[in-house]
Scaffold this motif. Structure first.
Motif, PDB file in Angstrom:
ATOM      1  N   ARG A  71       0.837  -1.200   0.000  1.00 11.51           N
ATOM      2  CA  ARG A  71       0.000   0.000   0.000  1.00 11.51           C
ATOM      3  C   ARG A  71       0.876   1.255   0.000  1.00 11.51           C
ATOM      4  O   ARG A  71       0.569   2.230  -0.681  1.00 11.51           O
ATOM      5  CB  ARG A  71      -0.968  -0.030   1.180  1.00 11.51           C
ATOM      6  CG  ARG A  71      -2.129  -1.015   0.931  1.00 11.51           C
ATOM      7  CD  ARG A  71      -3.041  -1.146   2.115  1.00 11.51           C
ATOM      8  NE  ARG A  71      -2.438  -1.846   3.244  1.00 11.51           N
ATOM      9  CZ  ARG A  71      -2.199  -3.158   3.294  1.00 11.51           C
ATOM     10  NH1 ARG A  71      -2.493  -3.921   2.271  1.00 11.51           N
ATOM     11  NH2 ARG A  71      -1.650  -3.712   4.352  1.00 11.51           N
ATOM     12  N   LEU A  72       1.976   1.231   0.744  1.00 12.88           N
ATOM     13  CA  LEU A  72       2.887   2.368   0.748  1.00 12.88           C
ATOM     14  C   LEU A  72       3.435   2.612  -0.658  1.00 12.88           C
ATOM     15  O   LEU A  72       3.493   3.759  -1.116  1.00 12.88           O
ATOM     16  CB  LEU A  72       4.030   2.165   1.747  1.00 12.88           C
ATOM     17  CG  LEU A  72       5.105   3.258   1.772  1.00 12.88           C
ATOM     18  CD1 LEU A  72       4.513   4.632   2.064  1.00 12.88           C
ATOM     19  CD2 LEU A  72       6.195   2.901   2.777  1.00 12.88           C
TER      20      LEU A  72
ATOM     21  N   ASP B  11      -7.221  -3.399   4.329  1.00  5.67           N
ATOM     22  CA  ASP B  11      -7.443  -2.752   3.038  1.00  5.67           C
ATOM     23  C   ASP B  11      -7.485  -1.245   3.179  1.00  5.67           C
ATOM     24  O   ASP B  11      -8.158  -0.548   2.410  1.00  5.67           O
ATOM     25  CB  ASP B  11      -8.743  -3.256   2.393  1.00  5.67           C
ATOM     26  CG  ASP B  11      -8.618  -4.685   1.899  1.00  5.67           C
ATOM     27  OD1 ASP B  11      -7.557  -5.022   1.338  1.00  5.67           O
ATOM     28  OD2 ASP B  11      -9.561  -5.458   2.088  1.00  5.67           O
ATOM     29  N   GLU B  12      -6.763  -0.739   4.173  1.00  9.21           N
ATOM     30  CA  GLU B  12      -6.746   0.690   4.433  1.00  9.21           C
ATOM     31  C   GLU B  12      -5.342   1.119   4.853  1.00  9.21           C
ATOM     32  O   GLU B  12      -4.549   0.314   5.303  1.00  9.21           O
ATOM     33  CB  GLU B  12      -7.715   1.055   5.559  1.00  9.21           C
ATOM     34  CG  GLU B  12      -9.157   0.719   5.257  1.00  9.21           C
ATOM     35  CD  GLU B  12     -10.083   1.043   6.409  1.00  9.21           C
ATOM     36  OE1 GLU B  12     -11.093   1.701   6.159  1.00  9.21           O
ATOM     37  OE2 GLU B  12      -9.769   0.635   7.547  1.00  9.21           O
ATOM     38  N   ALA B  13      -5.095   2.403   4.698  1.00  5.61           N
ATOM     39  CA  ALA B  13      -3.851   2.996   5.189  1.00  5.61           C
ATOM     40  C   ALA B  13      -4.145   4.447   5.532  1.00  5.61           C
ATOM     41  O   ALA B  13      -4.945   5.109   4.866  1.00  5.61           O
ATOM     42  CB  ALA B  13      -2.753   2.918   4.137  1.00  5.61           C
TER      43      ALA B  13
ATOM     44  N   VAL C  23      -8.596   3.907   1.203  1.00  5.28           N
ATOM     45  CA  VAL C  23      -9.263   2.609   1.147  1.00  5.28           C
ATOM     46  C   VAL C  23      -8.827   1.960  -0.167  1.00  5.28           C
ATOM     47  O   VAL C  23      -8.790   2.618  -1.215  1.00  5.28           O
ATOM     48  CB  VAL C  23     -10.800   2.758   1.206  1.00  5.28           C
ATOM     49  CG1 VAL C  23     -11.478   1.396   1.096  1.00  5.28           C
ATOM     50  CG2 VAL C  23     -11.220   3.474   2.487  1.00  5.28           C
ATOM     51  N   PHE C  24      -8.509   0.664  -0.099  1.00  6.37           N
ATOM     52  CA  PHE C  24      -8.010  -0.067  -1.270  1.00  6.37           C
ATOM     53  C   PHE C  24      -8.991  -1.146  -1.691  1.00  6.37           C
ATOM     54  O   PHE C  24      -9.673  -1.752  -0.850  1.00  6.37           O
ATOM     55  CB  PHE C  24      -6.663  -0.722  -0.949  1.00  6.37           C
ATOM     56  CG  PHE C  24      -5.547   0.262  -0.814  1.00  6.37           C
ATOM     57  CD1 PHE C  24      -4.689   0.490  -1.875  1.00  6.37           C
ATOM     58  CD2 PHE C  24      -5.356   0.959   0.363  1.00  6.37           C
ATOM     59  CE1 PHE C  24      -3.667   1.418  -1.764  1.00  6.37           C
ATOM     60  CE2 PHE C  24      -4.338   1.882   0.488  1.00  6.37           C
ATOM     61  CZ  PHE C  24      -3.482   2.109  -0.573  1.00  6.37           C
ATOM     62  N   SER C  25      -9.027  -1.403  -2.980  1.00  4.78           N
ATOM     63  CA  SER C  25      -9.805  -2.497  -3.556  1.00  4.78           C
ATOM     64  C   SER C  25      -8.967  -3.132  -4.659  1.00  4.78           C
ATOM     65  O   SER C  25      -8.548  -2.428  -5.597  1.00  4.78           O
ATOM     66  CB  SER C  25     -11.124  -1.959  -4.128  1.00  4.78           C
ATOM     67  OG  SER C  25     -11.852  -2.985  -4.740  1.00  4.78           O
TER      68      SER C  25
ATOM     69  N   ILE D 104      -6.243   2.163  -5.128  1.00  2.00           N
ATOM     70  CA  ILE D 104      -6.908   3.137  -4.275  1.00  2.00           C
ATOM     71  C   ILE D 104      -8.341   3.334  -4.762  1.00  2.00           C
ATOM     72  O   ILE D 104      -8.562   3.678  -5.926  1.00  2.00           O
ATOM     73  CB  ILE D 104      -6.152   4.483  -4.301  1.00  2.00           C
ATOM     74  CG1 ILE D 104      -4.716   4.304  -3.800  1.00  2.00           C
ATOM     75  CG2 ILE D 104      -6.902   5.540  -3.494  1.00  2.00           C
ATOM     76  CD1 ILE D 104      -3.798   5.473  -4.121  1.00  2.00           C
ATOM     77  N   SER D 105      -9.314   3.113  -3.860  1.00  2.37           N
ATOM     78  CA  SER D 105     -10.721   3.288  -4.232  1.00  2.37           C
ATOM     79  C   SER D 105     -11.370   4.480  -3.542  1.00  2.37           C
ATOM     80  O   SER D 105     -12.423   4.953  -3.975  1.00  2.37           O
ATOM     81  CB  SER D 105     -11.520   2.018  -3.937  1.00  2.37           C
ATOM     82  OG  SER D 105     -11.491   1.719  -2.556  1.00  2.37           O
ATOM     83  N   GLU D 106     -10.755   4.961  -2.459  1.00  2.00           N
ATOM     84  CA  GLU D 106     -11.301   6.123  -1.751  1.00  2.00           C
ATOM     85  C   GLU D 106     -10.180   6.827  -1.017  1.00  2.00           C
ATOM     86  O   GLU D 106      -9.284   6.180  -0.465  1.00  2.00           O
ATOM     87  CB  GLU D 106     -12.365   5.676  -0.749  1.00  2.00           C
ATOM     88  CG  GLU D 106     -13.008   6.825   0.018  1.00  2.00           C
ATOM     89  CD  GLU D 106     -14.080   6.326   0.979  1.00  2.00           C
ATOM     90  OE1 GLU D 106     -15.206   6.088   0.520  1.00  2.00           O
ATOM     91  OE2 GLU D 106     -13.764   6.189   2.174  1.00  2.00           O
ATOM     92  N   ILE D 107     -10.256   8.163  -1.014  1.00  2.46           N
ATOM     93  CA  ILE D 107      -9.303   8.989  -0.268  1.00  2.46           C
ATOM     94  C   ILE D 107     -10.112  10.021   0.503  1.00  2.46           C
ATOM     95  O   ILE D 107     -10.953  10.718  -0.071  1.00  2.46           O
ATOM     96  CB  ILE D 107      -8.311   9.708  -1.200  1.00  2.46           C
ATOM     97  CG1 ILE D 107      -7.584   8.718  -2.117  1.00  2.46           C
ATOM     98  CG2 ILE D 107      -7.316  10.539  -0.377  1.00  2.46           C
ATOM     99  CD1 ILE D 107      -6.818   9.367  -3.251  1.00  2.46           C
TER     100      ILE D 107
END
Length: 154
Positions: A3-4, A75-77, A103-105, A109-112
């Motif tokens: 994710r990073l 699924d988040e960071a 939020v990741f899918s 990245i699916s949401e910021i």
């Protein structure tokens, strides 16, 4: 890719106006939420729209984002970041400090959700030792987790 890694790629795309680099980190239906009353605080929806939005922002204010710290979940960071930029009509760069929830899918990245206040002067935590803790600072627009100059060529 972690994710990073994905977040760094995303910010490097934002910082250079590289639409393809940003597209490679985002889902088709990504949504970016902003804290009001910042300039342009309405949500930006969709991969193409978001990538073009950041290319325009980069061109207007010569912005460069650096990831300073990250906390990761399934699924988040959540990250702390610094944006170095040039207010219109001024030669000097300022720094805006902020935090974002990603939020990741499917690894993208699916949401910021973005939390910061953009002012035409530097905004940061009073008394916090940014340099001592490896965060980016005006004399060094990089951190211990993000050089801001990654090479993505194959």
């Amino acid at each position: 890719m972690t994710r990073l890694d994905t977040i760094r790629r995303y910010y490097d795309g934002c910082s250079t106006g590289d639409i393809e680099l940003m597209r490679g980190t985002l889902t088709d239906d990504v949504v970016h939420y902003f804290l009001a009353p910042n300039p342009g605080s309405a949500p930006v929806r969709g991969r193409e729209h978001l990538a073009r939005y950041w290319r325009k922002v980069h061109r207007v204010i010569d912005a460069r984002w650096i990831v300073d710290h990250i906390v990761e979940g399934a699924d988040e960071a959540v990250i702390e970041w610094s944006m170095f930029w040039r207010p219109e009509g001024t030669p000097e760069r300022v720094v805006t400090r902020g935090a974002e929830w990603f939020v990741f899918s499917g690894g993208l990245i699916s949401e910021i959700r973005s939390y910061y206040q953009q002012r035409e002067r530097s905004t940061e935590l009073d008394g916090f030792g940014y340099a001592e803790r490896g965060y980016s600072v005006p004399a060094r627009e990089s951190s211990t987790v993000h050089s801001g100059q990654e090479d993505y060529r194959a």
